[in-house]
Design an enzyme around this catalytic site. Structure first.
Site, mmCIF file in Angstrom:
data_model
loop_
_atom_site.group_PDB
_atom_site.id
_atom_site.type_symbol
_atom_site.label_atom_id
_atom_site.label_comp_id
_atom_site.label_asym_id
_atom_site.label_seq_id
_atom_site.Cartn_x
_atom_site.Cartn_y
_atom_site.Cartn_z
ATOM 1 N N LYS A 187 -7.181 -1.880 -2.022
ATOM 2 C CA LYS A 187 -7.026 -1.588 -3.449
ATOM 3 C C LYS A 187 -6.672 -2.872 -4.211
ATOM 4 C CE LYS A 187 -4.253 1.233 -6.551
ATOM 5 N NZ LYS A 187 -3.320 2.348 -6.703
ATOM 6 N N GLU A 209 -2.450 -8.480 5.729
ATOM 7 C CA GLU A 209 -3.100 -8.074 6.986
ATOM 8 C C GLU A 209 -4.617 -8.017 6.798
ATOM 9 O OE1 GLU A 209 -0.572 -6.560 5.549
ATOM 10 O OE2 GLU A 209 0.934 -5.901 7.011
ATOM 11 N N GLY A 253 -3.088 4.495 -3.159
ATOM 12 C CA GLY A 253 -3.684 4.118 -1.874
ATOM 13 C C GLY A 253 -3.753 5.292 -0.908
ATOM 14 N N ARG A 254 -2.668 6.039 -0.791
ATOM 15 C CA ARG A 254 -2.625 7.142 0.188
ATOM 16 C C ARG A 254 -3.365 8.391 -0.286
ATOM 17 N NH1 ARG A 254 2.139 5.595 -1.800
ATOM 18 N NH2 ARG A 254 3.383 7.006 -3.079
ATOM 19 N N GLU A 308 5.318 8.094 2.602
ATOM 20 C CA GLU A 308 5.290 7.048 1.569
ATOM 21 C C GLU A 308 5.471 7.679 0.190
ATOM 22 O OE1 GLU A 308 3.044 3.098 2.195
ATOM 23 O OE2 GLU A 308 1.835 4.115 0.702
ATOM 24 N N HIS A 361 2.960 19.308 26.754
ATOM 25 C CA HIS A 361 3.388 18.718 28.019
ATOM 26 C C HIS A 361 4.183 17.439 27.790
ATOM 27 C CE1 HIS A 361 1.076 21.540 30.463
ATOM 28 N NE2 HIS A 361 0.272 21.561 29.419
ATOM 29 N N LYS A 368 7.610 -6.863 3.315
ATOM 30 C CA LYS A 368 6.450 -7.742 3.101
ATOM 31 C C LYS A 368 6.915 -9.117 2.643
ATOM 32 C CE LYS A 368 3.114 -4.369 1.286
ATOM 33 N NZ LYS A 368 2.381 -3.990 0.096
HETATM 34 O O1 F6P Z 1 1.984 -0.270 2.662
HETATM 35 C C1 F6P Z 1 1.947 -0.327 1.291
HETATM 36 C C2 F6P Z 1 0.577 -0.182 0.728
HETATM 37 O O2 F6P Z 1 0.640 -0.636 -0.576
HETATM 38 C C3 F6P Z 1 0.027 1.235 0.786
HETATM 39 O O3 F6P Z 1 0.503 2.038 -0.217
HETATM 40 C C4 F6P Z 1 -1.432 0.965 0.726
HETATM 41 O O4 F6P Z 1 -2.173 2.083 1.086
HETATM 42 C C5 F6P Z 1 -1.538 -0.189 1.675
HETATM 43 O O5 F6P Z 1 -0.385 -0.966 1.422
HETATM 44 C C6 F6P Z 1 -2.773 -1.030 1.551
HETATM 45 O O6 F6P Z 1 -2.899 -1.603 0.290
HETATM 46 P P1 F6P Z 1 -4.265 -2.197 -0.214
HETATM 47 O O7 F6P Z 1 -5.276 -1.115 -0.245
HETATM 48 O O8 F6P Z 1 -3.975 -2.748 -1.567
HETATM 49 O O9 F6P Z 1 -4.681 -3.284 0.751
#
Ligand code: F6P
Length: 553
Positions: free
Chosen positions: A214, A220, A276-277, A362, A393, A517
């Protein structure tokens, strides 16, 4: 501040409706599900709801008509339906980020009108869906080729959190509906092993990367995307023009996409009013659409929409997300339940609960109410679970005989995947008999008298007694289809909404992930080049020193 919720005026736990529930809980005391069923054999029929393809049986919850009435009154007094209407209308109910919360617009019909700042967003949604459909068809048919003219056989979605969990979960869930010729992988972890494994055996000439973020700033994702680009260019002789045929982006941030080197003509847009979620039915679902095709994707959107309409219009006595939300509030507040298990009896839903963890935790992992005051009541539970029967199990022992109450959702399907051979399909009854047996055992247990009557030695009776009275809700569906998946996800989205509304928190920001972060960025130079990092506590400084030593630095 939003103009939308009356929940701010009176503290939740000072409301008359809350106190009425507390008194009612006192009165219920140790009332057992056995008693409730004995007194009211008709509750199994009455405490059931049909929504779309889903049948919800909530009769094995520790509630009476009175409990449900009081819970509904709590929902009414805290303004859940007003906040719901504000969400659907496009009001900026995510007030800490000044944003509308409009994932429901992602599945609105073409002719709907939903405005954000006076602009109808529905045509934008459909324009992107159309572009996605065109692109997905071209990849699936082989019309879209890699730089050297070969068709795409592997798609790698690089994203994390909401830009990974949704499509990854849905891809698993809908595997029988996918074009098996294209291998779709999901890379999220900045641990290089994740990308390494996703690229094993991949032919660079036939690999397409979808960079899903987003913000397009998530460390990452950008790190993995950069490594993927290096992998590709190394294999294709360093010709940077290859990027255009092997990288597309899904983002709200065109500037950052361009900065990374992806042509914005190959970018699929979404908007800041999609959290995002809550985003996998936006362009974030592009990898899924390539896998299942545009028609199936639209069927899934129809499923979401069905549940949206139910949530928006069903009376509060028969509103499934409202009901599930209120049940969770009941157990958290008045039974001290700390967690909630979601237990799908489906191999294809193996990532379903992991997806729900982000959606729920979240959203509602908050301890500050909408007016900025600390809450003094339970908010979001720890959500966990894996597919049955595997869990049986492993951890079901604790569910049956442990000291903690863990309310659970059991999700099952009447029909196995049509792909299964007759022999494998025949196993389905065994799978489902486990689901039914677990709900029964959790609710009714086995009394000491029953155990003794089986001839069990007296000293073993206490160990083999099951108290029962452990609540479950069963969601029974005929089969797992794209539409059903959409219905299920929207059910949980709105359940989370209801809970956040009653608890008086903002379910749509996530400031809690920022500190970690920021600190990671600060610590990294100390790991790589031994830079002096100020402000490290003694424990972390010691760990960093040990890490450097183990790394031979
Ligand atoms: O972990 C925090 C967060 O902002 C989530 O809410 C989001 O889904 C994720 O990081 C990834 O963010 P982006 O889509 O901006 O890479």
């Amino acid at each position: 501040m939003p103009e939308t919720t009356p929940a701010e005026s009176t503290r939740l736990d000072q409301r008359a409706e809350w106190n009425a529930l507390a008194e009612h809980r006192e009165k219920l005391g140790d009332t057992h599900l056995r008693d409730l069923f004995a007194a009211d054999p008709g509750r199994a029929g009455r405490y059931g709801l049909r929504v779309g393809d889903l049948h919800l049986d909530y009769s094995k919850n520790i509630v009476t008509d009175e409990t449900l009435r009081l819970l509904r009154e709590l929902a009414t007094s805290t303004g859940v339906t007003e906040l719901r209407d504000a969400m659907f209308r496009g009001d900026k109910i995510n007030f800490t980020e000044h944003r509308a919360v409009l994932h429901t617009a992602l599945r609105a019909p073409r002719d709907a009108v939903i405005e954000v700042d006076g602009h109808n967003v529905v045509p934008d949604v459909h324009a992107v869906l159309d572009r996605m459909s065109d692109f997905a068809e071209r990849v699936r048919s082989g019309a879209w080729t890699g730089h050297t003219g070969k068709r795409i056989t592997r798609v790698v979605n690089i994203g994390i959190g909401g830009s990974d969990l949704g499509p990854a979960m849905a891809y698993e869930a809908l595997l029988p509906f996918t074009a098996r010729a294209t291998d779709v992988r999901f890379v999220s972890n900045v641990d290089g092993s994740d990308l390494h494994e996703a690229l094993r055996g991949a032919d660079p000439e036939q690999t397409l990367f979808i960079i899903a973020s987003k913000t397009f700033t998530t460390i990452e994702t950008i790190t993995n995307a950069t490594s993927a680009r290096t992998w590709l260019l190394d294999a294709l002789g360093g010709d940077a023009s290859a990027v255009a045929k092997h990288f597309v982006a899904v983002s709200t941030n065109a500037e950052k996409v361009a900065e990374f080197g992806i042509d914005t003509a190959n970018m699929f847009e979404f908007w800041d009013w999609v959290g995002g979620r809550y985003s996998y039915d936006s362009a974030i679902g592009l990898s899924l659409m390539v896998a299942i095709g545009p028609d199936r994707f639209r069927e899934m959107l129809d499923g979401f929409r069905l549940m949206d309409e139910h949530f928006r219009t069903a009376p509060i006595e028969a509103n499934a997300p409202l009901l599930l939300g209120l049940l969770g509030i009941w157990y958290g507040a008045f039974f001290d339940a700390q967690s909630h298990a979601v237990l799908p009896y489906s191999h294809y839903l193996s990532r379903f609960t992991a997806y729900l963890q982000q959606l729920d935790m979240e959203s509602n992992g908050k301890a500050t109410d909408r007016s900025g005051r600390p809450v003094s009541w339970q908010t979001g539970p720890v959500v966990w679970g894996t597919p049955g029967t595997n869990g049986q199990h492993a951890y079901y022992q604790l569910l049956h005989q442990g000291t903690k109450m863990v309310p659970a959702d059991l999700i099952g399907f009447a029909r196995p995947s049509a792909e299964l051979s007759p022999e494998l399909a025949a196993q389905h009854d065994l799978l489902m008999s486990n689901l039914f047996a677990q709900g029964q055992a959790l609710a009714f247990g086995k009394t000491a008298e029953e155990v003794a009557a089986e001839g069990v030695a007296a000293e073993l009776v206490p160990h083999r007694t099951f108290h029962g009275n452990r609540p479950t809700t069963t969601i029974l569906v005929s089969e797992l289809t794209p539409s059903v998946l959409g219905q299920l996800i929207a059910l949980y989205e709105h359940k989370v909404f209801v809970q956040g509304a009653v608890w008086g928190i903002n379910s749509f920001d996530q400031w809690g992930v920022e500190l970690g972060k920021m600190l990671a960025k600060r610590v990294e130079p100390a790991l790589t080049d031994g830079a002096e990092v100020s402000g490290l506590d003694a424990s972390t400084a010691d760990l960093v020193a040990r890490y450097r030593e183990l790394r031979g630095r």
